[in-house]
Design an enzyme around this catalytic site. Structure first.
Site, short mmCIF file in Angstrom:
data_model
loop_
_atom_site.label_atom_id
_atom_site.label_comp_id
_atom_site.label_asym_id
_atom_site.label_seq_id
_atom_site.Cartn_x
_atom_site.Cartn_y
_atom_site.Cartn_z
N GLU A 127 -33.63 94.67 -19.72
CA GLU A 127 -33.92 95.96 -19.11
C GLU A 127 -34.10 97.05 -20.15
O GLU A 127 -33.33 98.01 -20.18
CB GLU A 127 -32.66 96.28 -18.31
CG GLU A 127 -32.80 96.86 -16.99
CD GLU A 127 -31.46 96.72 -16.29
OE1 GLU A 127 -31.47 96.18 -15.20
OE2 GLU A 127 -30.42 97.13 -16.83
N GLY B 15 -35.30 100.36 -22.11
CA GLY B 15 -35.89 101.66 -21.83
C GLY B 15 -36.40 102.24 -23.14
O GLY B 15 -37.60 102.27 -23.43
N CYS C 239 -30.54 130.03 -26.54
CA CYS C 239 -29.41 130.90 -26.84
C CYS C 239 -28.16 130.11 -27.23
O CYS C 239 -27.05 130.44 -26.79
CB CYS C 239 -29.14 131.82 -25.65
SG CYS C 239 -30.50 132.95 -25.42
C1 LIG Z 1 -28.05 99.84 -16.63
C2 LIG Z 1 -28.94 100.20 -17.75
N1 LIG Z 1 -29.94 99.39 -18.06
C3 LIG Z 1 -30.80 99.67 -19.07
C4 LIG Z 1 -30.67 100.83 -19.80
C5 LIG Z 1 -31.66 101.10 -20.88
O1 LIG Z 1 -31.11 101.18 -22.13
P1 LIG Z 1 -32.05 101.43 -23.38
O2 LIG Z 1 -32.86 102.63 -23.09
O3 LIG Z 1 -31.12 101.64 -24.51
O4 LIG Z 1 -32.87 100.21 -23.56
C6 LIG Z 1 -29.62 101.70 -19.52
C7 LIG Z 1 -29.44 102.91 -20.32
O5 LIG Z 1 -28.53 103.66 -20.21
C8 LIG Z 1 -28.72 101.38 -18.46
O6 LIG Z 1 -27.73 102.20 -18.14
#
Ligand SMILES: Cc1ncc(COP(=O)(O)O)c(C=O)c1O
Length: 439
Positions: A295, A297, A369
């Site tokens: 997963e 991001g 600010c």
């Molecule tokens: C449940 C879950 N999955 C995936 C991610 C993605 O993590 P990253 O952006 O470090 O790959 C996060 C990020 O907080 C997460 O909380």
């Protein structure tokens, strides 16, 4: 480009004959003139390339792997569309993210809903949309979900486990450790109890287990450790209940390049460590190899994004240590709170004279600010008022964490690709900031 101290280019970035930074074949100076600053610029090719790299890296090792994009990194209609076209699934973590995905036409059967507190309304939205899985985080949520499932409606769920793996990253983005607020804990027995209850519940269909240990992680051993813990747990569940999880989701967390010192592992290396660890653990615990989900991001979108700022003031200050020249730009903590929240580091390029050596030291600050440094030690050529600065690697957790602090309207976002720039998020106006005010 003339290399200065620690300057590098990412994705399709290059320096053109005028000495300007180019992204996706678009001149950054023209982008700033056309769309204004601050401006989020998203490199479509870079984003799509990362999506493909992820799929390729895992699929060459294992056929049953699904890559979900963690939408919390950055989500809007265009990003949803690109991610869907690239064949990825989507992790949403709020009603707002789910709503955006559905409005973009993202296939619900590829959506997973995360979060530590999903409200009735959010759960109802997820059920009505027919999403693939709700990732259960706690008992209260499990009860809320069951109460909402009327008739013979069944909902696919995964159970989020806190795997008690300490990832070597900033404490505020560590999520799988012993005292984590996320998921069901192993040591308390809650992880097992949650599994038992879900298995007894007709309205819930248990698809597997999930964990996520944190973000901006370069030490691949932490991912291997998480895989081991998850398989061990799945094997224990199987021994006790007969249920063999058909899928494990090992979360995201791979690091990216913010500065020249960052050495993020290649996606292929990460994939190999994860798949090898999964297989080794399955062997050790005599557990049938499950399908795998990851997963990411940050590692999908961070390097595809950068932010353009205009320098509005230059000050020499009696600082105790260099740099003693401060550059004040037209953005800051409202478009990217990460430097303030966790001292995040970034790299800048002087976008209108990118060809010059970046050999002078400045402190780059926002205009809010509070003292809102964007880069404590920014190497740039000699800078003048009105110059254009590109801060690299802002594709993740900048736009998605932006605010209207000081009542600044949020910047626009443009998607650049092969010389064309497309506005994908409009710049807010003062009227937008005031939209819900009442006298
Ligand atoms: C449940 C879950 N999955 C995936 C991610 C993605 O993590 P990253 O952006 O470090 O790959 C996060 C990020 O907080 C997460 O909380």
């Amino acid at each position: 480009m003339a290399k200065g101290e620690g300057v590098f280019l990412l994705g399709t970035q290059s320096v053109n004959a005028q000495g300007h930074l180019e992204i996706g074949g678009c001149d950054a100076v023209s982008l700033a003139e056309q769309f204004g600053t601050p401006l989020y610029v998203l490199d479509e090719t870079a984003l799509r390339t990362r999506c493909r790299e992820y799929r390729q890296a895992f699929h060459t090792l294992k056929s049953d792997v699904q890559i979900l994009y963690a939408g919390k990194a950055a989500l809007n209609l265009a990003i949803c569309q690109i991610v869907a076209e690239e064949g990825l699934g989507l992790d949403v973590a709020s009603g707002g993210e789910l709503y955006t995905a559905l409005q973009a036409g993202f296939p619900p059967d590829r959506i997973h809903f995360h979060g530590v507190y999903k409200t009735h309304a959010e759960l109802q939205m997820a059920i009505d949309a027919g999403i693939h899985a709700i990732v259960l985080d706690n008992f209260a949520e499990m009860e809320r979900l069951c109460a909402l499932l009327s008739g013979n409606k069944r909902q696919g769920v995964m159970i989020r486990i806190a795997p008690e793996v300490e990832a070597n990253t900033h404490p505020l983005i560590r999520t799988g450790q012993r005292d984590s607020k996320f998921g069901f804990h192993l040591l308390t027995g809650d992880a097992f109890e949650a599994t038992r209850r879900v298995l007894q519940e007709q309205r819930l269909q248990l698809l597997g287990f999930h964990c996520h240990i944190g973000s901006q992680i370069s030490d691949l051993n932490a991912f291997a450790a998480a895989a081991e813990v998850m398989v061990a747990f799945a094997a224990e569940v199987r021994r006790a209940t007969g249920f063999a999880a058909a899928c494990l989701n090992l979360g995201g967390g791979l690091s990216v390049r913010y500065t020249a010192e960052d050495q993020p592992p290649a996606i292929a290396e990460y994939a190999k460590v994860v798949v090898d660890a999964l297989r080794a653990a399955c062997d050790r615990y005599h557990f049938p190899e499950p399908a795998l989900m990851v997963e990411p991001g940050r590692s999908l979108i961070a390097e595809a994004g950068c932010t353009l700022y205009r320098v509005g003031a230059i000050k020499r200050v009696p600082a105790m240590e260099p740099p003693d020249i401060y550059l004040i730009v037209d953005g800051g903590m409202s478009d990217n709170p990460r430097p303030q929240m966790y001292g995040a580091s970034y790299t800048a390029i002087l976008a209108n004279r990118a060809h010059l050596p970046h050999d002078r030291l400045y402190r780059l600050l926002g205009k809010h600010c509070e003292t809102d440094p964007i880069i404590e030690q920014a190497w740039l050529p000699e800078v003048h008022e009105g110059d254009l600065i590109a801060v690299l690697t802002t594709g993740a957790y900048a736009y998605s964490m932006s605010s209207n602090y000081n009542r600044y309207p949020r910047p626009a976002m443009v998607l650049v690709h092969q010389g064309t720039a497309r506005l994908i998020v409009e710049r807010e106006r003062f009227q937008d900031v005031m939209r819900y005010d009442k006298m």
